[in-house]
Design an enzyme around this catalytic site. Structure first.
Site, PDB file in Angstrom:
ATOM      1  N   HIS A 463       0.826  -1.208   0.000  1.00 60.24           N
ATOM      2  CA  HIS A 463       0.000   0.000   0.000  1.00 60.24           C
ATOM      3  C   HIS A 463       0.862   1.260   0.000  1.00 60.24           C
ATOM      4  O   HIS A 463       0.684   2.150  -0.851  1.00 60.24           O
ATOM      5  CB  HIS A 463      -0.921   0.002   1.229  1.00 60.24           C
ATOM      6  CG  HIS A 463      -1.747   1.238   1.364  1.00 60.24           C
ATOM      7  ND1 HIS A 463      -3.063   1.308   0.958  1.00 60.24           N
ATOM      8  CD2 HIS A 463      -1.460   2.483   1.850  1.00 60.24           C
ATOM      9  CE1 HIS A 463      -3.543   2.515   1.192  1.00 60.24           C
ATOM     10  NE2 HIS A 463      -2.581   3.249   1.728  1.00 60.24           N
ATOM     11  N   GLU A 464       1.782   1.358   0.948  1.00 58.92           N
ATOM     12  CA  GLU A 464       2.594   2.566   1.038  1.00 58.92           C
ATOM     13  C   GLU A 464       3.490   2.730  -0.188  1.00 58.92           C
ATOM     14  O   GLU A 464       3.757   3.855  -0.623  1.00 58.92           O
ATOM     15  CB  GLU A 464       3.429   2.554   2.318  1.00 58.92           C
ATOM     16  CG  GLU A 464       2.608   2.611   3.596  1.00 58.92           C
ATOM     17  CD  GLU A 464       1.674   3.810   3.668  1.00 58.92           C
ATOM     18  OE1 GLU A 464       1.999   4.853   3.066  1.00 58.92           O
ATOM     19  OE2 GLU A 464       0.617   3.709   4.324  1.00 58.92           O
ATOM     20  N   HIS A 467       1.746   4.661  -2.847  1.00 60.53           N
ATOM     21  CA  HIS A 467       1.927   6.112  -2.709  1.00 60.53           C
ATOM     22  C   HIS A 467       3.291   6.528  -3.268  1.00 60.53           C
ATOM     23  O   HIS A 467       3.410   7.557  -3.948  1.00 60.53           O
ATOM     24  CB  HIS A 467       1.855   6.516  -1.240  1.00 60.53           C
ATOM     25  CG  HIS A 467       0.486   6.496  -0.640  1.00 60.53           C
ATOM     26  ND1 HIS A 467      -0.571   7.200  -1.168  1.00 60.53           N
ATOM     27  CD2 HIS A 467       0.011   5.885   0.481  1.00 60.53           C
ATOM     28  CE1 HIS A 467      -1.645   7.013  -0.412  1.00 60.53           C
ATOM     29  NE2 HIS A 467      -1.322   6.219   0.591  1.00 60.53           N
TER      30      HIS A 467
END
Length: 676
Positions: A463-464, A467
């Site tokens: 997920h990170e 980003h």
């Protein structure tokens, strides 16, 4: 100031900050000089005798503040990732000063007059699409910041912004102290039955870091602590959950109520009925009603699912002789149900999720498959902490793209949670490529031990990094439109899409291998894991919805409502009225430690995770079912969306990829909420 490393642009690759040279005493003079230098640049813009045009006003403003930006990105990161008393004191002192500096720019009438003039003449300027977008967004930003208010109204706005900035810094400090104080110290290792040998060793190391004997169970910055699924001692589970729930209530509760009241007053001053209305007007959702409609659709079916799941867990607990089943038992018996009914033991998965392999053969491998990227660790470049690693990122043809910094391990000086940010944002105007970082809070293993991840930690890593890709793959001209500078309820969308690679067969088979034998995660275990993952969807949805509706309740209040006095009563009433009062499943965040709202930028925006998941679930179906090779689909997603930042409308970028508006059906199916 002659030896202050912030004074000149870094000479390191990609302008990576020279962390080895930076000391705490450099921040204050650099912040002061940075603010002064930018205000001088603004005076040169407003004092220009030439008529306002795009270059001498808008582009000049985009170029301003270079020194302040250099110091702020480093200071903000240190205050979150590796803080100390000196940094915390500076943070409390300078947040109000920085808020005042921001107001000095956005409430400068001469500057706004020039921007307004360029904006009025925009049709005759012959601007390209990105330049026109910058002008529109800049003008909107100044109006929303209060540029059109009267003098008296602007004075009050400055006071509100200063008080909110100071309160946010105090909230952060209170939370840091509450998390430290909330750690449970266990003297007897027998109480830790259920934990692995590595987890027990990590708890012992954590105690030593605190100068204590025994074992310290530290708190993650959310309610349901991961260890609740493993600890066999019910009493210790209860203590751990109670400690998590009570954090910050006495100190941050009243502060949050005051901040919500100040935000409501500010919204009214700017012409909005509530802070939520003000916030959402600049998001893809557009209106309070649109958000409320989505949330209302999700509550009833989510609660029905959760109640069915809780009944199964209570039965499992009753078989153990537990008559008073409670919230501290939920994770433990959910694990028991997965183990007995689905034959999945999450502890059995950890040996297949070794951090280094997940990173290189999972996260990086997926980025190569989808976008053609490769990664080389730069041992010659230093991060801001010894645990920080630096990787150079390359295009498929070997062209350098940027730097990725990885800081994965928890420590007392780091705030909880996981996040991404930029140290250098991509901008063609400034000839800059991106330098981005990810922070996680994985328990650091004892020396010589591997870092074995939970399934949730694997997802968080993917997920990170989603980003991070959004920042790295940015390809725009203007810095204020770059990377993740998109609407808050859109920014989580690319990162949530990136989670799909964690279970994509070609990726999962590449990284999910036993750290000792190299054997792949068994296929039959994968099948059982997928079934087990479906169990608990109702509980997870209720947990997130409850936090979302607490945020919504705090920020849909109008300015004429009384400030909340009793925080616990307020929370209980909000959840009851929403139909989410399930004592066995408390909100993912309570007010006292809801840093998304009162420190980060998610006030009236926590709904973004669910709003973005509508786009995410729809896009994952597109990736899986469009019949194209992964590389081709990835290139489309990169070209039309990831690279565009805020240079185009967020929803136009979505439509450019999928060819239509988003559909809610895939989200409902994913969450087990699809209607027959």
């Amino acid at each position: 100031m002659t030896d202050n490393p912030f004074l000149a642009p870094s000479t390191l690759p990609y302008q990576l900050p020279p962390f080895a040279e930076i000391r705490d005493e450099h921040y204050r003079p650099a912040l002061d000089q940075g603010m002064a230098a930018q205000l001088a640049e603004i005076r040169r813009i407003t004092g220009n005798p030439e008529p306002a045009d795009f270059e001498n006003t808008v582009v000049a403003l985009e170029r301003s503040g270079a020194l302040l930006t250099r110091v702020l990105v480093v200071f903000d990161n240190q205050s979150s990732a590796h803080t100390n008393d000196a940094v915390q004191e500076l943070d409390a002192e300078y947040r109000p000063k920085l808020a005042a500096h921001d107001d000095a720019i956005h409430l400068d009438q001469a500057l706004f007059a020039r921007i307004d003039e360029v904006h009025r003449n925009r049709a005759e300027l012959g601007l390209d699409a990105e330049s026109l977008r910058l002008l529109e967004r800049l003008h909107q930003r100044f109006v929303r910041a209060g540029a059109r208010l009267s003098g008296a109204e602007q004075r009050r706005l400055r006071e509100l912004n200063a008080e909110l900035a100071a309160a946010s810094a105090t909230f952060q400090q209170h939370l840091h102290a509450a998390n430290a104080a909330g750690a449970l110290l266990v003297k007897d290792a027998e109480q830790l039955a259920g934990l692995s040998e590595g987890e027990i060793e990590a708890a012992a190391a954590s105690a030593r870091e605190r100068g204590e004997e025994g074992y310290a169970l530290t708190l993650m910055n959310f309610t349901n602590q991961p260890l609740l699924a493993k600890l066999a001692d019910r009493g210790l589970r209860r203590r751990l959950l109670d400690s998590a729930l009570a954090r910050g209530l006495s100190t941050n509760g009243p502060l949050a109520a005051r901040m919500a009241a100040l935000r409501a007053e500010r919204a009214a001053l700017l012409g909005y009925p509530s802070h939520a209305a003000y916030t959402v007007a600049d998001q893809t959702a557009g209106t309070v009603e649109a958000v409320s409609e989505l949330l209302a659709k999700l509550v009833a079916p989510s609660v029905a699912n959760a109640e069915r799941e809780l009944a199964r867990l209570a039965q499992a607990a009753e078989a153990d002789g537990v008559a008073d089943f409670g919230a501290h038992d939920v994770a433990y018996y959910a694990e028991r149900v997965r183990r007995t009914e689905y034959e999945v033991d999450t502890a059995e998965l950890r040996p297949y999720y070794e951090l280094e392999r997940v990173l290189r053969d999972g996260v990086f491998h997926a980025a190569r498959l989808a976008y053609g990227l490769t990664f080389t660790e730069r041992l010659d470049l230093a991060g801001y902490h010894p645990d920080t690693r630096v990787f150079e990122v390359f295009e498929e043809d070997g062209t350098p793209l940027g730097l990725f910094l990885a800081d994965f391990f928890a420590r007392p000086s780091k705030r909880g949670g996981a996040w991404m940010d930029e140290l250098v944002s991509q901008a063609g105007l400034l000839d800059r490529r991106a330098v981005v970082f990810n922070n996680l809070n994985i328990t650091k293993p004892a020396p010589g031990r591997p870092a074995l991840l939970s399934l949730d930690e694997v997802r968080t890593l993917f997920h990170e990094f989603g980003h991070a890709l959004h920042g790295l793959l940015s390809d725009v001209r203007y810095p204020s439109l770059a990377g993740t500078r998109v609407p808050r309820d859109f920014v989580e969308f690319p990162s949530q899409v990136n989670e799909m690679w964690s279970t994509w067969p070609e990726v999962q088979s590449h990284y999910a291998r036993h750290y000792q034998t190299g054997e792949p995660l068994p296929t039959e275990l994968l099948g059982r894991l997928e079934e087990a993952e479906n169990f608990g969807q109702g509980l997870r949805m209720v947990e997130v919805l409850a936090a979302t509706l607490l945020d919504w309740a705090w920020h849909t209040c109008s300015a004429d409502q009384e400030t909340v006095q009793d925080i616990e009563e307020f929370e209980a009433r909000v959840l009851k009225e929403a139909g989410l009062a399930l004592p066995a499943m408390p909100p993912r965040y309570r007010t006292g430690y809801f840093s998304h709202l009162f420190v980060g930028g998610y006030s009236a925006g926590y709904y973004s995770y669910l709003w973005s998941e509508v786009l995410d679930a729809d896009t994952v179906e597109w990736f899986q079912g469009n019949g194209r090779p992964v590389r081709e689909s990835g290139e489309s997603f990169r070209r039309e969306l990831l690279s565009r930042g805020d240079s185009v409308s967020a929803m136009d970028a979505f439509r450019a990829v999928l060819g239509r508006d988003p559909q809610v059906g895939p989200l409902l199916a994913r969450r087990g909420l699809a209607q027959d």
